[in-house]
Write a protein that holds these residues in place. Structure first.
Motif, mmCIF file in Angstrom:
data_model
loop_
_atom_site.group_PDB
_atom_site.id
_atom_site.type_symbol
_atom_site.label_atom_id
_atom_site.label_comp_id
_atom_site.label_asym_id
_atom_site.label_seq_id
_atom_site.Cartn_x
_atom_site.Cartn_y
_atom_site.Cartn_z
ATOM 1 N N TRP A 1 -2.003 8.267 5.164
ATOM 2 C CA TRP A 1 -3.148 7.713 5.878
ATOM 3 C C TRP A 1 -4.449 8.375 5.445
ATOM 4 O O TRP A 1 -5.450 7.696 5.205
ATOM 5 C CB TRP A 1 -2.960 7.871 7.387
ATOM 6 N N SER B 1 -11.601 10.332 -4.864
ATOM 7 C CA SER B 1 -10.481 10.247 -5.796
ATOM 8 C C SER B 1 -9.980 11.649 -6.111
ATOM 9 O O SER B 1 -10.601 12.651 -5.719
ATOM 10 C CB SER B 1 -10.907 9.541 -7.086
ATOM 11 N N LEU C 1 -8.605 13.184 -2.220
ATOM 12 C CA LEU C 1 -7.757 12.345 -1.380
ATOM 13 C C LEU C 1 -6.908 13.161 -0.414
ATOM 14 O O LEU C 1 -6.428 12.635 0.591
ATOM 15 C CB LEU C 1 -6.826 11.490 -2.257
ATOM 16 N N ASP D 1 -5.231 7.155 1.876
ATOM 17 C CA ASP D 1 -5.728 5.766 1.872
ATOM 18 C C ASP D 1 -7.158 5.694 2.414
ATOM 19 O O ASP D 1 -8.013 4.984 1.872
ATOM 20 C CB ASP D 1 -4.805 4.868 2.707
ATOM 21 N N SER D 2 -7.426 6.434 3.500
ATOM 22 C CA SER D 2 -8.766 6.394 4.101
ATOM 23 C C SER D 2 -9.799 7.043 3.191
ATOM 24 O O SER D 2 -10.942 6.556 3.081
ATOM 25 C CB SER D 2 -8.761 7.079 5.471
ATOM 26 N N GLN D 3 -9.417 8.119 2.526
ATOM 27 C CA GLN D 3 -10.342 8.781 1.608
ATOM 28 C C GLN D 3 -10.621 7.908 0.383
ATOM 29 O O GLN D 3 -11.742 7.880 -0.134
ATOM 30 C CB GLN D 3 -9.778 10.134 1.165
ATOM 31 N N GLU D 4 -9.584 7.193 -0.063
ATOM 32 C CA GLU D 4 -9.778 6.278 -1.201
ATOM 33 C C GLU D 4 -10.731 5.144 -0.818
ATOM 34 O O GLU D 4 -11.588 4.738 -1.615
ATOM 35 C CB GLU D 4 -8.430 5.716 -1.641
ATOM 36 N N SER D 5 -10.595 4.647 0.423
ATOM 37 C CA SER D 5 -11.496 3.594 0.904
ATOM 38 C C SER D 5 -12.937 4.095 0.988
ATOM 39 O O SER D 5 -13.888 3.317 0.849
ATOM 40 C CB SER D 5 -11.051 3.095 2.280
ATOM 41 N N ALA D 6 -13.078 5.407 1.194
ATOM 42 C CA ALA D 6 -14.411 6.012 1.280
ATOM 43 C C ALA D 6 -14.976 6.344 -0.096
ATOM 44 O O ALA D 6 -16.065 6.920 -0.198
ATOM 45 C CB ALA D 6 -14.362 7.271 2.138
ATOM 46 N N GLY D 7 -14.242 6.003 -1.144
ATOM 47 C CA GLY D 7 -14.738 6.208 -2.491
ATOM 48 C C GLY D 7 -14.337 7.512 -3.139
ATOM 49 O O GLY D 7 -14.777 7.820 -4.251
ATOM 50 N N SER E 1 0.849 -1.188 0.000
ATOM 51 C CA SER E 1 0.000 0.000 0.000
ATOM 52 C C SER E 1 0.890 1.244 0.000
ATOM 53 O O SER E 1 2.116 1.151 0.191
ATOM 54 C CB SER E 1 -0.894 0.023 1.239
#
Length: 464
Positions: A387, A398, A402, A390-396, A47
């Motif tokens: 961090w 882009s 991010l 990565d967390s914003q990407e997991s929340a959908g 990651s």
């Protein structure tokens, strides 16, 4: 204990900055780590946060080795320190090459991050005290010349590393070969500094350089030991200033290539991989130029004033990127270049700031202890940016989404640093204690007039 190499009669002090540059240009490769992040993530399935670990550990070890090794560097001299830096930094690359070849990521972290990080720290502080002793009249310029090499190392390493990865391949064997070439090449280049560096046989005076009062006043003002310095509020205020400035800059620098790619990924003109590597090189150029330009300016306008620029204008640049960065590539690049010039300037100016506050007695050791702020920032900056991304990407989310939150955090950190800088005052005389006879007393007529607007470079005169 080794004997520092003394300069023979007639030795030019202008030979010392090139010796320092040979080391700093080499270890400055650390700023090009982001070029290796995408290949490592692809080859080893990492990651963004994981691929940042070698860089983060390297910066942590830089600060810790500088803090614990600062007194040894003062005692044994710059040649010993540069030799230790050469061995650690180069062997770190060789261990990383072995890790990449065997797909053992922990070896890359151990080699580049831990072993190489020790080389970063010892190498970084190795010439600082020597340069200040050679250039007591222009401490900001002198340390800026050398430390700009650390900022400019990526200017060479970024395109060089990209070309190697293109030639060798971006799989694990190609990455391993690139690490191997780096380790051998930097060992040869750093050897030049080891052979060239010298320390002054006696205090640099008017006859040595023709600069008169500025040089003769090297030992004037406060002289504070490293042990006493860390007990003063000035040290910890400056620690906070450096930590906040570095956290803000290193967050962009460590993720520079993927960050500019993400910002313009959904626009009609996306950023290619070679262009992203070029952006990293541009940031390195700004970092390098800021180290010499801003630190030299601090000799004229004062250290406190120049840090007001770094922290105040830096916060404004982050605000502009957060609000309008995705609307204009020139705006994004321009603001990032200003931020990185301030980032580099902060590093190059801090040894002179320390000299103004604590004197030259153990400035190298004090500088080493202050660099623990860099260790802290080396974790905070990349951690915040990676961090959050990565967390914003997991929340959908882009693109610029991010990074919005992390940019806002950086603005707050810079403003905190600005407040800490305003609290710095001259050191109270009760801390002005060094062993009798260690620092020669200046002649009655040797005090130099301060530069305009400079005073004690620590601003208001009431001791704290």
């Amino acid at each position: 204990m080794t004997t520092p190499p003394l300069a023979p009669p007639g030795w030019s002090r202008w030979l010392v900055p090139p010796a320092a540059l040979s080391v700093h240009l080499s270890i400055g490769q650390a700023y090009a780590w982001s070029v290796f992040k995408p290949p490592l993530e692809s080859a080893l399935g990492l990651s963004g946060t994981q691929s940042a670990l070698p860089f983060q550990l390297g910066i942590v070890m830089l600060g810790l080795s500088a803090a614990f090794g600062g007194t040894l560097v003062e005692r044994n001299g710059p040649r010993w320190a540069m030799t230790v830096a050469l061995c650690c930094f180069s062997s770190g690359f060789l261990l990383a090459a072995l890790g990449a070849a065997t797909e053992q990521y922990w070896l890359i972290v151990l080699g580049y991050g831990f072993v190489g990080g020790i080389g970063l720290g010892i190498g970084y502080i190795s010439p600082v005290s020597t340069l200040i002793k050679w250039f007591p009249d222009r401490p900001g310029m002198a340390t800026g010349i050398a430390i700009m090499g650390f900022g400019g190392g990526a200017l060479i390493a970024s395109p060089w590393s990209s070309q190697m990865l293109e030639s060798f391949g971006t799989d694990n064997s190609g990455i391993a070969l690139a690490f191997l070439v780096h380790g051998v090449t930097y060992a040869v280049f750093m050897t030049l500094g080891v052979l060239l560096v010298r320390v002054p046989a006696q205090a640099v005076g008017a006859g040595a350089a023709g600069e008169g009062d500025g040089a003769r006043a090297a030992s004037a003002g406060p002289q504070v030991s490293a042990r006493q310095a860390i007990r003063t509020p000035q040290f910890w205020c400056l620690w906070l200033v450096l930590c906040m400035n570095v956290t803000a800059g290193i967050g962009i620098l460590e993720k520079a290539a993927p960050m500019i790619t993400d910002f313009f990924a959904d626009t009609p003109t996306p950023v290619s991989v070679p262009a992203a590597a070029g952006f990293v090189a541009l940031l390195s150029a700004a970092n390098m130029a800021g180290r010499l330009g801003w630190s030299s300016a601090s000799d004229l306008i004062g250290r406190k004033n120049v840090y007001r620029l770094y922290l105040g204008i830096g916060a404004l640049m982050y605000f502009l990127i957060a609000q309008f960065g995705d609307a204009s590539k020139p705006l994004f690049i321009g603001c990032a270049l200003v931020i990185l010039s301030f980032y580099g300037g902060g590093f190059a100016t801090v040894p002179a700031y320390l000299k103004d506050l604590f004197g030259t007695y153990q400035v190298g050791a004090i500088h080493g202890r202050l660099l623990t702020a860099w260790s802290t920032a080396g974790v905070l900056g990349p951690l915040i940016v990676n961090w959050v991304a990565d967390s914003q990407e997991s929340a959908g989310k882009s693109g610029p989404g991010l990074y919005g939150l992390s940019l806002t955090i950086m603005i707050g950190l810079l403003l905190l640093g600005f407040a800490a800088n305003e609290l710095i005052r001259p050191v109270h005389p009760r801390h002005h204690h060094v062993p009798a006879g260690t620092v020669p007393a200046p002649a009655a007529d040797s005090a130099a007039a301060p530069a305009p607007g400079k005073e004690a470079d620590a601003a208001p005169r009431n001791p704290a």
